[in-house]
Write a protein that holds these residues in place. Structure first.
Motif, PDB file in Angstrom:
ATOM      1  N   ASP A  82       0.808  -1.212   0.000  1.00  0.00           N
ATOM      2  CA  ASP A  82       0.000   0.000   0.000  1.00  0.00           C
ATOM      3  C   ASP A  82       0.845   1.267   0.000  1.00  0.00           C
ATOM      4  O   ASP A  82       0.354   2.345  -0.314  1.00  0.00           O
ATOM      5  CB  ASP A  82      -0.944   0.016   1.208  1.00  0.00           C
ATOM      6  CG  ASP A  82      -0.196  -0.060   2.539  1.00  0.00           C
ATOM      7  OD1 ASP A  82       0.959  -0.530   2.549  1.00  0.00           O
ATOM      8  OD2 ASP A  82      -0.769   0.328   3.573  1.00  0.00           O
ATOM      9  N   ALA A  83       2.131   1.162   0.329  1.00  0.00           N
ATOM     10  CA  ALA A  83       2.978   2.345   0.488  1.00  0.00           C
ATOM     11  C   ALA A  83       3.046   3.213  -0.772  1.00  0.00           C
ATOM     12  O   ALA A  83       2.976   4.450  -0.672  1.00  0.00           O
ATOM     13  CB  ALA A  83       4.376   1.938   0.938  1.00  0.00           C
ATOM     14  N   PRO A  84       3.210   2.664  -1.978  1.00  0.00           N
ATOM     15  CA  PRO A  84       3.303   3.539  -3.146  1.00  0.00           C
ATOM     16  C   PRO A  84       2.085   4.444  -3.329  1.00  0.00           C
ATOM     17  O   PRO A  84       2.226   5.562  -3.830  1.00  0.00           O
ATOM     18  CB  PRO A  84       3.440   2.551  -4.317  1.00  0.00           C
ATOM     19  CG  PRO A  84       4.063   1.339  -3.702  1.00  0.00           C
ATOM     20  CD  PRO A  84       3.448   1.243  -2.338  1.00  0.00           C
ATOM     21  N   VAL A  85       0.905   3.977  -2.904  1.00  0.00           N
ATOM     22  CA  VAL A  85      -0.294   4.797  -3.062  1.00  0.00           C
ATOM     23  C   VAL A  85      -0.382   5.838  -1.951  1.00  0.00           C
ATOM     24  O   VAL A  85      -0.524   7.039  -2.216  1.00  0.00           O
ATOM     25  CB  VAL A  85      -1.567   3.916  -3.077  1.00  0.00           C
ATOM     26  CG1 VAL A  85      -2.821   4.792  -3.145  1.00  0.00           C
ATOM     27  CG2 VAL A  85      -1.538   2.954  -4.253  1.00  0.00           C
ATOM     28  N   LYS A  86      -0.257   5.429  -0.711  1.00  0.00           N
ATOM     29  CA  LYS A  86      -0.461   6.367   0.395  1.00  0.00           C
ATOM     30  C   LYS A  86       0.707   7.331   0.562  1.00  0.00           C
ATOM     31  O   LYS A  86       0.569   8.371   1.212  1.00  0.00           O
ATOM     32  CB  LYS A  86      -0.735   5.614   1.694  1.00  0.00           C
ATOM     33  CG  LYS A  86       0.422   4.796   2.225  1.00  0.00           C
ATOM     34  CD  LYS A  86      -0.020   3.969   3.429  1.00  0.00           C
ATOM     35  CE  LYS A  86       1.138   3.176   4.023  1.00  0.00           C
ATOM     36  NZ  LYS A  86       0.686   2.320   5.140  1.00  0.00           N
ATOM     37  N   GLN A  87       1.860   7.008  -0.038  1.00  0.00           N
ATOM     38  CA  GLN A  87       2.990   7.919   0.016  1.00  0.00           C
ATOM     39  C   GLN A  87       3.242   8.618  -1.318  1.00  0.00           C
ATOM     40  O   GLN A  87       4.242   9.315  -1.488  1.00  0.00           O
ATOM     41  CB  GLN A  87       4.242   7.172   0.469  1.00  0.00           C
ATOM     42  CG  GLN A  87       4.123   6.652   1.899  1.00  0.00           C
ATOM     43  CD  GLN A  87       5.336   5.871   2.360  1.00  0.00           C
ATOM     44  OE1 GLN A  87       6.328   5.760   1.647  1.00  0.00           O
ATOM     45  NE2 GLN A  87       5.252   5.319   3.556  1.00  0.00           N
ATOM     46  N   ASN A  89       4.254   7.741  -4.218  1.00  0.00           N
ATOM     47  CA  ASN A  89       5.472   7.482  -4.978  1.00  0.00           C
ATOM     48  C   ASN A  89       5.282   6.344  -5.972  1.00  0.00           C
ATOM     49  O   ASN A  89       6.134   5.467  -6.143  1.00  0.00           O
ATOM     50  CB  ASN A  89       6.655   7.206  -4.038  1.00  0.00           C
ATOM     51  CG  ASN A  89       6.409   6.045  -3.082  1.00  0.00           C
ATOM     52  OD1 ASN A  89       5.417   5.327  -3.212  1.00  0.00           O
ATOM     53  ND2 ASN A  89       7.298   5.867  -2.130  1.00  0.00           N
ATOM     54  N   LEU A  90       4.140   6.365  -6.631  1.00  0.00           N
ATOM     55  CA  LEU A  90       3.856   5.406  -7.695  1.00  0.00           C
ATOM     56  C   LEU A  90       4.821   5.604  -8.854  1.00  0.00           C
ATOM     57  O   LEU A  90       5.300   6.712  -9.107  1.00  0.00           O
ATOM     58  CB  LEU A  90       2.425   5.586  -8.197  1.00  0.00           C
ATOM     59  CG  LEU A  90       1.304   5.346  -7.187  1.00  0.00           C
ATOM     60  CD1 LEU A  90       0.031   6.033  -7.655  1.00  0.00           C
ATOM     61  CD2 LEU A  90       1.065   3.871  -7.000  1.00  0.00           C
ATOM     62  N   TRP A 570       2.082  13.539   0.004  1.00  0.00           N
ATOM     63  CA  TRP A 570       1.404  13.821  -1.254  1.00  0.00           C
ATOM     64  C   TRP A 570       2.374  14.407  -2.275  1.00  0.00           C
ATOM     65  O   TRP A 570       3.179  15.292  -1.955  1.00  0.00           O
ATOM     66  CB  TRP A 570       0.250  14.801  -1.060  1.00  0.00           C
ATOM     67  CG  TRP A 570      -0.404  15.169  -2.361  1.00  0.00           C
ATOM     68  CD1 TRP A 570      -0.280  16.340  -3.064  1.00  0.00           C
ATOM     69  CD2 TRP A 570      -1.250  14.323  -3.150  1.00  0.00           C
ATOM     70  NE1 TRP A 570      -0.985  16.279  -4.236  1.00  0.00           N
ATOM     71  CE2 TRP A 570      -1.599  15.051  -4.314  1.00  0.00           C
ATOM     72  CE3 TRP A 570      -1.743  13.036  -2.986  1.00  0.00           C
ATOM     73  CZ2 TRP A 570      -2.427  14.520  -5.300  1.00  0.00           C
ATOM     74  CZ3 TRP A 570      -2.564  12.506  -3.976  1.00  0.00           C
ATOM     75  CH2 TRP A 570      -2.899  13.247  -5.111  1.00  0.00           C
ATOM     76  N   ASN A 571       2.285  13.914  -3.507  1.00  0.00           N
ATOM     77  CA  ASN A 571       2.942  14.501  -4.669  1.00  0.00           C
ATOM     78  C   ASN A 571       1.886  14.723  -5.738  1.00  0.00           C
ATOM     79  O   ASN A 571       1.006  13.874  -5.936  1.00  0.00           O
ATOM     80  CB  ASN A 571       4.042  13.579  -5.214  1.00  0.00           C
ATOM     81  CG  ASN A 571       5.193  13.429  -4.242  1.00  0.00           C
ATOM     82  OD1 ASN A 571       5.684  14.410  -3.698  1.00  0.00           O
ATOM     83  ND2 ASN A 571       5.620  12.188  -4.013  1.00  0.00           N
TER      84      ASN A 571
END
Length: 597
Positions: A82-87, A89-90, A570-571
């Motif tokens: 889940d980290a790439p979505v909530k951070q 950094n996809l 967020w980015n």
């Protein structure tokens, strides 16, 4: 020897004569395990079976991890990429929860799966015209397939922006190297498909909600036009035709969205238990609307059977997300920010500071006197649930959720509650946040052993009222907005929005009302993006650590300490998902979304 040779020759000749004189049908038998295309399109039952198979691609929201853990609603206890979505950094190589190869694949959100389903729809639309099936069946199925194709495209567009519009079933010799169509063209194409579907389908207020209807088509049209009118696509920070509008009038788009919602409102749907009687539990009414198989609020849904076989990671919400103290997995657990978003019963905002200051509305606990939907959606320390499993009932004969740590007489160590990460039952499934998800869970089912039979509701009437309210606010028609919102709040047992609430205050009230009413229903992830409030809400996730201080009479006073349990950021590139790299490599004409090159 001569006699043997003669006998053998006669035998061979006989075999040859038998073979050459046989009926051709002996050698031209149809395979019993295959269906030819001619058989398919000439048999009404097979044609309908083909369409029913396309419905499988619509997916659902009853997974072991859901989209809510990619936004400020829940955290997945088990991680699972889940980290790439909530951070934010996809990358084109790693789409996190939306990518292939994760424990719980959202195939209904995968680029290649969606286009595979679109191809199946295109095959049907090409073949059905020449099919000899009855016209009434042909019309209904054609309407359903136009709806399904629109549904698949609406998923692609809200994830990626403008995508290639493919209207034909490509063959091996066709040119696959197509360009992305503009966001505006995609919206218009989706609406065109939905208008076609609505013209061919019946209105279904009660009955079969698993198949598309006129109501479902117009409701999906309401959704996609509400999305399209939003600030993300009007401001278009990506600056590309595929990421938003490059011209036109945003107010005209909001008018179109409001008209689309009103068209659904005129069909006859209504809120489940929309006018609660005196003495009704509005919390129970709200909770029950997700447990009933049919009522007038459901517009489009998917149904599940207890004894049907499903992949291990699907359709078992009680097991996946119930408290670990009932031998459940404690999967998607509500964040503290989500819990705090539920208003007090008088319509004021919840505040930890006011609770600690002793404001009388809070009573003895921060969980008293809250919006009734809170009690139907959240398990908190002290929640009543069902009987404990046989191996734990002696420790808790009343079935009360324990996420606190308790002082014990004569002991220096705290006793961890039965539903904590330090408790006696499968502690690895315990919540980090101090809360568990209650919404969707049937209290009459032992989720350790049995799957519940409740539908996943894709579209319900409350969403339409919210869409109508949002468009009304944007158009400055605030009275219409308050009327629609108050219908939802009345069902929930909440007071009306004050008549003087206007402007930005009304916008914020609306956004929170939508957050609460549609919690965990796969809306919030997209809402915070289209409203462009994602930079504010992607903050580190919070939970609560509760300590029960023992009194002399054996009762407890509780201390509530807010803790940080999850890193989020967020980015701006995360407004859209990237197109997967393998798709970019297959098609040199695709243009990547901003920030992913």
């Amino acid at each position: 020897m001569k006699k043997f040779i003669l006998t053998k020759l006669v035998f061979v000749i006989c075999i040859v004569l038998v073979i050459t004189s046989c009926d051709d049908q002996i050698l031209n038998k149809k395979p019993l395990d295959q269906i030819s295309e001619d058989d398919l399109w000439n048999d009404p039952a097979l044609v309908e079976t083909y369409v029913n198979d396309i419905y499988r691609g619509v997916g659902h929201g009853f997974f072991a991890v859901n989209v809510s853990s990619g936004v400020d609603e829940t955290i997945i206890t088990h991680g699972w990429n889940d980290a790439p979505v909530k951070q934010s950094n996809l990358t084109p190589d790693d789409l996190g929860l939306f990518g292939n190869g994760v424990v719980v694949p959202f195939d209904h959100f995968h680029w290649e799966d969606l286009y595979s389903n679109i191809r199946s729809a295109n095959v049907f639309l090409e073949e059905i015209e020449e099919s000899p099936v009855e016209q009434s069946l042909k019309d209904r199925l054609t309407g359903e397939v136009h709806f399904l194709r629109a549904y698949f495209y609406h998923n692609l567009v809200k994830l990626h922006g403008g995508v290639p519009i493919v209207k034909q079933a490509y063959g091996l010799d066709d040119d696959f190297l197509v360009e992305r169509d503009s966001f505006e063209d995609c919206i218009n194409f989706i609406v065109e498909d939905l208008d076609k579907a609505a013209s061919l389908l019946p209105t279904v207020i009660e009955g079969d909600k698993a198949h598309a209807s006129k109501g479902a088509a117009l409701a999906l049209k309401s959704r996609i036009l509400t999305y399209a009118a939003s600030d993300l696509y009007a401001q278009n920070p990506g600056g590309m035709a595929v990421t938003g509008y490059t011209g036109g009038d945003q107010m005209a788009r909001w008018r179109r969205a409001k008209d689309a919602a009103k068209a659904v409102m005129d069909l006859g749907y209504s809120l489940y238990m929309g006018n609660p009687a005196p003495g009704d539990s509005t919390a129970k009414n709200y909770g029950d609307l997700f447990l009933q198989k049919d009522h007038q609020e459901i517009i489009f849904a998917r149904y599940f059977l207890q004894n049907q076989s499903y992949p291990w990671n699907q359709a078992d919400m009680g097991l996946f997300h119930g408290p670990n103290g009932w031998h459940n997995w404690g999967g998607d657990t509500p964040l503290g920010q989500m819990v705090d978003a539920y208003e007090m019963e008088d319509g004021t905002k919840f505040s930890w500071q006011e609770y600690r200051n002793g404001d009388p509305i809070y009573g003895e606990s921060p969980y008293q006197n809250r919006d009734p939907r809170f009690y139907a959606s959240i398990f908190y320390n002290g929640s009543e649930w069902r009987d404990r499993p046989a191996d734990m009932i002696e420790q808790d004969p009343e079935g009360i959720v324990e996420t606190a740590y308790f002082e014990m007489e004569g002991q220096s160590d705290l006793r961890p509650g039965l539903d904590t990460r330090d408790g006696p039952i499968e502690d690895w499934n315990g919540t980090y946040t101090g809360y568990y998800m209650r919404k969707f869970l049937d209290p009459n089912v032992d989720h350790q052993f049995y799957r519940q039979e409740v539908p996943w509701i894709f579209i319900r009437y409350a969403e339409i009222l919210l869409n109508y309210a949002e468009a009304s606010i944007e158009l400055g028609e605030e009275g219409d907005a308050r009327n629609a919102l108050n219908m939802i709040r009345q069902r929930a047992g909440m007071p009306d929005i004050p008549s003087g609430e206007s402007g930005q205050a009304l916008v914020e009230r609306y956004q929170n009302e939508r957050r609460i009413e549609l919690a965990y229903e796969n809306h919030r992830y997209f809402d915070v993006r289209r409203w462009m409030i994602a930079p504010d809400v992607y903050e580190n996730g919070e939970g609560v650590r509760i300590i029960g201080r023992l009194n002399n009479d054996g009762s407890y006073d509780y201390e509530y300490n807010i803790i940080e349990i999850d890193q989020r950021q967020w980015n701006d590139n995360a407004y859209f998902l990237p197109i997967p790299r393998y798709e970019m490599e297959r098609n040199e004409n695709l243009v990547q979304n901003p920030g992913y090159n």
